[in-house]
Design a protein around this motif. Structure first.
Motif, PDB file in Angstrom:
ATOM      1  N   UNK A 106      55.049  38.513  53.258  1.00 25.16           N
ATOM      2  CA  UNK A 106      55.431  39.909  53.502  1.00 25.16           C
ATOM      3  C   UNK A 106      54.219  40.754  53.851  1.00 25.16           C
ATOM      4  N   UNK A 107      53.090  40.465  53.211  1.00 18.88           N
ATOM      5  CA  UNK A 107      51.860  41.200  53.487  1.00 18.88           C
ATOM      6  C   UNK A 107      51.387  40.920  54.914  1.00 18.88           C
ATOM      7  N   UNK A 108      51.478  39.667  55.328  1.00 17.83           N
ATOM      8  CA  UNK A 108      51.097  39.299  56.691  1.00 17.83           C
ATOM      9  C   UNK A 108      51.937  40.068  57.710  1.00 17.83           C
ATOM     10  N   UNK A 109      53.232  40.164  57.459  1.00 12.04           N
ATOM     11  CA  UNK A 109      54.116  40.882  58.385  1.00 12.04           C
ATOM     12  C   UNK A 109      53.755  42.363  58.461  1.00 12.04           C
ATOM     13  N   UNK A 110      53.403  42.951  57.321  1.00 13.13           N
ATOM     14  CA  UNK A 110      53.015  44.364  57.318  1.00 13.13           C
ATOM     15  C   UNK A 110      51.740  44.588  58.127  1.00 13.13           C
ATOM     16  N   UNK A 111      50.785  43.664  58.004  1.00 13.58           N
ATOM     17  CA  UNK A 111      49.532  43.774  58.756  1.00 13.58           C
ATOM     18  C   UNK A 111      49.795  43.616  60.253  1.00 13.58           C
ATOM     19  N   UNK A 112      50.605  42.641  60.596  1.00 15.55           N
ATOM     20  CA  UNK A 112      50.895  42.391  62.010  1.00 15.55           C
ATOM     21  C   UNK A 112      51.675  43.539  62.645  1.00 15.55           C
ATOM     22  N   UNK A 113      52.374  44.302  61.834  1.00 13.04           N
ATOM     23  CA  UNK A 113      53.192  45.397  62.368  1.00 13.04           C
ATOM     24  C   UNK A 113      52.398  46.678  62.597  1.00 13.04           C
ATOM     25  N   UNK A 114      51.129  46.716  62.157  1.00  8.82           N
ATOM     26  CA  UNK A 114      50.320  47.929  62.326  1.00  8.82           C
ATOM     27  C   UNK A 114      50.116  48.237  63.802  1.00  8.82           C
ATOM     28  N   UNK A 115      50.333  49.472  64.160  1.00  9.23           N
ATOM     29  CA  UNK A 115      50.096  49.916  65.525  1.00  9.23           C
ATOM     30  C   UNK A 115      48.930  50.900  65.545  1.00  9.23           C
ATOM     31  N   UNK A 116      48.275  51.006  66.692  1.00 15.84           N
ATOM     32  CA  UNK A 116      47.104  51.878  66.789  1.00 15.84           C
ATOM     33  C   UNK A 116      45.832  51.055  66.802  1.00 15.84           C
ATOM     34  N   UNK A 117      44.693  51.723  66.915  1.00 14.29           N
ATOM     35  CA  UNK A 117      43.392  51.053  66.956  1.00 14.29           C
ATOM     36  C   UNK A 117      42.649  51.305  65.646  1.00 14.29           C
ATOM     37  N   UNK A 118      42.190  50.228  65.025  1.00  6.75           N
ATOM     38  CA  UNK A 118      41.496  50.330  63.742  1.00  6.75           C
ATOM     39  C   UNK A 118      40.170  49.560  63.821  1.00  6.75           C
ATOM     40  N   UNK A 119      39.061  50.296  63.769  1.00 10.43           N
ATOM     41  CA  UNK A 119      37.747  49.658  63.744  1.00 10.43           C
ATOM     42  C   UNK A 119      37.121  49.923  62.380  1.00 10.43           C
ATOM     43  N   UNK A 120      37.124  48.901  61.540  1.00 12.48           N
ATOM     44  CA  UNK A 120      36.560  49.000  60.196  1.00 12.48           C
ATOM     45  C   UNK A 120      35.103  48.528  60.220  1.00 12.48           C
ATOM     46  N   UNK A 121      34.270  49.197  59.426  1.00  9.56           N
ATOM     47  CA  UNK A 121      32.886  48.783  59.219  1.00  9.56           C
ATOM     48  C   UNK A 121      32.627  48.778  57.714  1.00  9.56           C
ATOM     49  N   UNK A 122      32.151  47.642  57.196  1.00 15.07           N
ATOM     50  CA  UNK A 122      31.905  47.520  55.760  1.00 15.07           C
ATOM     51  C   UNK A 122      30.418  47.343  55.509  1.00 15.07           C
ATOM     52  N   UNK A 188      46.692  45.327  50.263  1.00 15.64           N
ATOM     53  CA  UNK A 188      47.809  46.210  49.918  1.00 15.64           C
ATOM     54  C   UNK A 188      47.348  47.668  49.843  1.00 15.64           C
ATOM     55  N   UNK A 189      46.173  47.882  49.259  1.00 16.07           N
ATOM     56  CA  UNK A 189      45.640  49.243  49.139  1.00 16.07           C
ATOM     57  C   UNK A 189      45.267  49.805  50.508  1.00 16.07           C
ATOM     58  N   UNK A 190      44.730  48.957  51.363  1.00 15.75           N
ATOM     59  CA  UNK A 190      44.393  49.402  52.718  1.00 15.75           C
ATOM     60  C   UNK A 190      45.650  49.831  53.457  1.00 15.75           C
ATOM     61  N   UNK A 191      46.684  49.016  53.378  1.00 17.92           N
ATOM     62  CA  UNK A 191      47.946  49.359  54.036  1.00 17.92           C
ATOM     63  C   UNK A 191      48.513  50.659  53.484  1.00 17.92           C
ATOM     64  N   UNK A 192      48.417  50.825  52.159  1.00 13.62           N
ATOM     65  CA  UNK A 192      48.934  52.050  51.544  1.00 13.62           C
ATOM     66  C   UNK A 192      48.188  53.278  52.068  1.00 13.62           C
ATOM     67  N   UNK A 193      46.839  53.161  52.198  1.00 11.46           N
ATOM     68  CA  UNK A 193      46.056  54.282  52.706  1.00 11.46           C
ATOM     69  C   UNK A 193      46.381  54.578  54.170  1.00 11.46           C
ATOM     70  N   UNK A 194      46.815  53.541  54.879  1.00 12.90           N
ATOM     71  CA  UNK A 194      47.201  53.723  56.281  1.00 12.90           C
ATOM     72  C   UNK A 194      48.661  54.143  56.426  1.00 12.90           C
ATOM     73  N   UNK A 195      49.345  54.275  55.274  1.00 17.80           N
ATOM     74  CA  UNK A 195      50.751  54.684  55.296  1.00 17.80           C
ATOM     75  C   UNK A 195      51.695  53.577  55.706  1.00 17.80           C
ATOM     76  N   UNK A 196      51.289  52.319  55.459  1.00 21.35           N
ATOM     77  CA  UNK A 196      52.109  51.194  55.924  1.00 21.35           C
ATOM     78  C   UNK A 196      52.538  50.265  54.797  1.00 21.35           C
ATOM     79  N   UNK A 197      52.401  50.679  53.545  1.00 19.06           N
ATOM     80  CA  UNK A 197      52.778  49.834  52.427  1.00 19.06           C
ATOM     81  C   UNK A 197      54.272  49.826  52.188  1.00 19.06           C
ATOM     82  N   UNK A 198      54.736  49.030  51.218  1.00 19.39           N
ATOM     83  CA  UNK A 198      56.162  48.986  50.890  1.00 19.39           C
ATOM     84  C   UNK A 198      56.647  50.342  50.388  1.00 19.39           C
TER      85      UNK A 198
END
Length: 519
Positions: A106-122, A188-198
């Motif tokens: 389910x987490x994989x599907x949520x990640x694959x469903x993200x739309x837009x451009x995301x450039x992360x730097x750690x 999961x926290x990243x998706x939540x911050x992006x507004x894409x969590x469950x």
């Protein structure tokens, strides 16, 4: 050679698992880091004929990207990923080659469903034991979604960049040029911050549990496993699976294991829990509890979960000083993890607040990095074990101040000093420094309960020897309770007891629950 023979032998076995070719595109110069990067790439190529090396120009030098032939995946390493980040490199090679990341479907599907451009730097340090989890998560997300790009940046190599952004804690994550998060963060926290969590509805649809565990640390994991082994419907709500041990460098008193990194133990616990039929609800925060027919647990997203019995194992968190400047300069000079953030204070002046074991251990570690370390202890004498006191007193760049009450952390954009009162003379002093490490113990994670269960004056849940609280059907265990000794192994034992007591409660009240379910 950068890699010793033993590491080369182990790495060769891992690289044999690659499923396709991988192209390393190097952006290098004449500096030592660039030469090390080229040497590492050549050693990898020697170990696997699936690795191809090309040269290019990337945003940072030295750096390299990990790609499929003819396809850029968006994964880059700025700096040589050795130390704790070497595993991040190995996983990136395997995943880019075609081996899927180990993630919930389910987490994989949520990640694959993200739309837009995301450039992360750690931004990381190679001694940080938290950083690899963040790097590996974002690398996996980049593999799963072509809209996501991720760059690991070694702060020790790109010092000017770190200083210009005033980064004083790792890991620090930027998204599209803006600061996104600090410290450990899960997918999961990243998706939540992006507004894409469950969403709330997914939780509202869940049937009542037999036993619902609140907390994902060693205690919570233990309670969930013991409950699930009884063959009953078990769930676990975890704000961050692994809990406090995720921030622990090395655990040496976990009986049967001489030493293990906290993050590795957390991963082991999750793998063990996943062997059973447990509904793991990670990155979810409980905000309330009440007893009706069922025990009801309210989540931060507004959903309510119901269960016949609940085991609370929410553990504890770092105690804060509660003085002006602490919150304002968190991650801007105020830190709580010397293992993670210590390297960012190389050659600088720092203070450690707290003279217990954790404070003195921090001072010893930091003395090898910082220009000078000042330890401030509120009491008249240090509380650390004598062997630690003897060791720290031998260090020439450590000063110990007792009877010191910290009153303020000062600074502009970052920390520049600390004020304290000498409790013997009542005189106020100001220390000029660049970093403050707070090491004054823990407080229980029980604020969310309000007065739903009985707590003592320290905020600890009052339990009997079976883990029962004063509320029927509600049990608790571990560091959030009034158990006097806060140890991982004690928390796990107490949580097993609480889970077994909860099961016994369900069995003894089987008729009542049968009538409730028949309604």
């Amino acid at each position: 050679m950068l890699l010793d023979q033993n590491m080369r032998a182990q790495l060769k076995q891992y690289l044999e698992l690659m499923e396709g070719d991988v192209v390393l595109k190097l952006s290098v110069g004449d500096d030592k880091q660039s030469k090390d990067m080229v040497e590492l790439a050549n050693e990898l190529k020697e170990l696997s004929d699936r690795i191809i090396i090309e040269h290019t120009v990337l945003d940072r030098t030295p750096s390299f990207s990990v790609n499929r032939p003819g396809e850029d995946t968006g994964i880059e390493f700025a700096g040589v990923p050795l130390g704790h980040e070497f595993t991040s490199l190995v996983l990136a090679l395997l995943q880019v080659s075609g081996r899927p990341p180990k993630m919930d479907e389910n987490l994989v599907k949520q990640i694959q469903a993200l739309e837009g451009e995301y450039h992360f730097e750690t931004y990381v340090s190679l001694t940080c034991q938290v950083c690899p989890d963040v790097v590996q998560t974002l690398n996996a997300m980049a593999v799963l979604n072509p809209n996501i790009k991720h760059t690991m940046i070694d702060g020790a190599v790109f010092k000017q960049e770190v200083e210009s952004k005033k980064i004083m804690a790792v890991p620090t994550v930027y998204l599209n040029g803006e600061e996104f998060s600090g410290g450990r963060i899960t997918a999961e926290e990243i998706l939540a911050k992006l507004g894409a969590g469950p969403d709330k509805e997914e939780f509202e649809k869940k049937d009542p549990f037999d036993i619902l565990v609140i907390g994902g640390g060693p205690g919570g994991a233990t309670a969930a496993i013991y409950a699930a082994r009884k063959g009953i419907r078990t769930g676990i709500v975890a704000e961050r699976f692994g809990g406090q041990i995720q921030d622990t460098a090395t655990i040496e008193n976990f009986i049967g294991t001489k030493a293990i990194e906290g993050s590795h133990l957390a991963n082991n616990l999750l793998e063990h829990v996943n062997e059973y039929n447990v509904d793991v609800m990670n990155s979810q925060r409980a905000v309330g509890l009440k007893k009706n027919d069922y025990v009801e647990v309210e989540l931060e997203n507004g959903a309510t979960l119901k269960s016949k019995a609940v085991v609370i194992a929410t553990g504890a968190k770092w105690r804060q000083l509660g003085v002006p400047g602490e919150a304002e300069f968190r991650n801007k000079g105020v830190a709580y993890c010397p293992h993670c953030d210590g390297p960012l204070f190389e050659g600088k002046r720092v203070a450690v607040i707290g003279g217990g074991n954790s404070g003195i251990e921090a001072a010893i570690d930091l003395a090898g990095i910082a220009k000078h370390v000042t330890v401030l202890e509120f009491a008249e004498e240090l509380k650390a074990d004598s062997v630690l006191q003897d060791r720290v007193k031998e260090l020439p760049n450590v000063t110990i101040i007792t009877n010191a009450q910290t009153t303020e952390i000062t600074g502009d954009e970052t920390v520049n000093g600390l004020k304290y009162i000498d409790r013997a003379t009542n005189e106020e002093h100001h220390l000029e420094l660049e970093g403050v490490f707070v090491q004054i113990g823990l407080v229980p994670n029980t604020d969310w309960l309000g007065d739903a269960v009985e707590k003592n004056r320290f905020g600890e849940i009052v339990v009997d020897r079976n883990g029962r609280t004063n509320v029927e059907g509600v049990f608790a265990a571990g560091d959030c309770t009034d158990e006097p000794y806060k140890q991982i192994i004690i928390s796990m034992g107490a949580s097993a007891t609480a889970a077994l007591s909860a099961f016994d409660y369900i069995v003894r009240n089987a008729d009542k629950f049968a009538k409730m379910e028949a309604k």
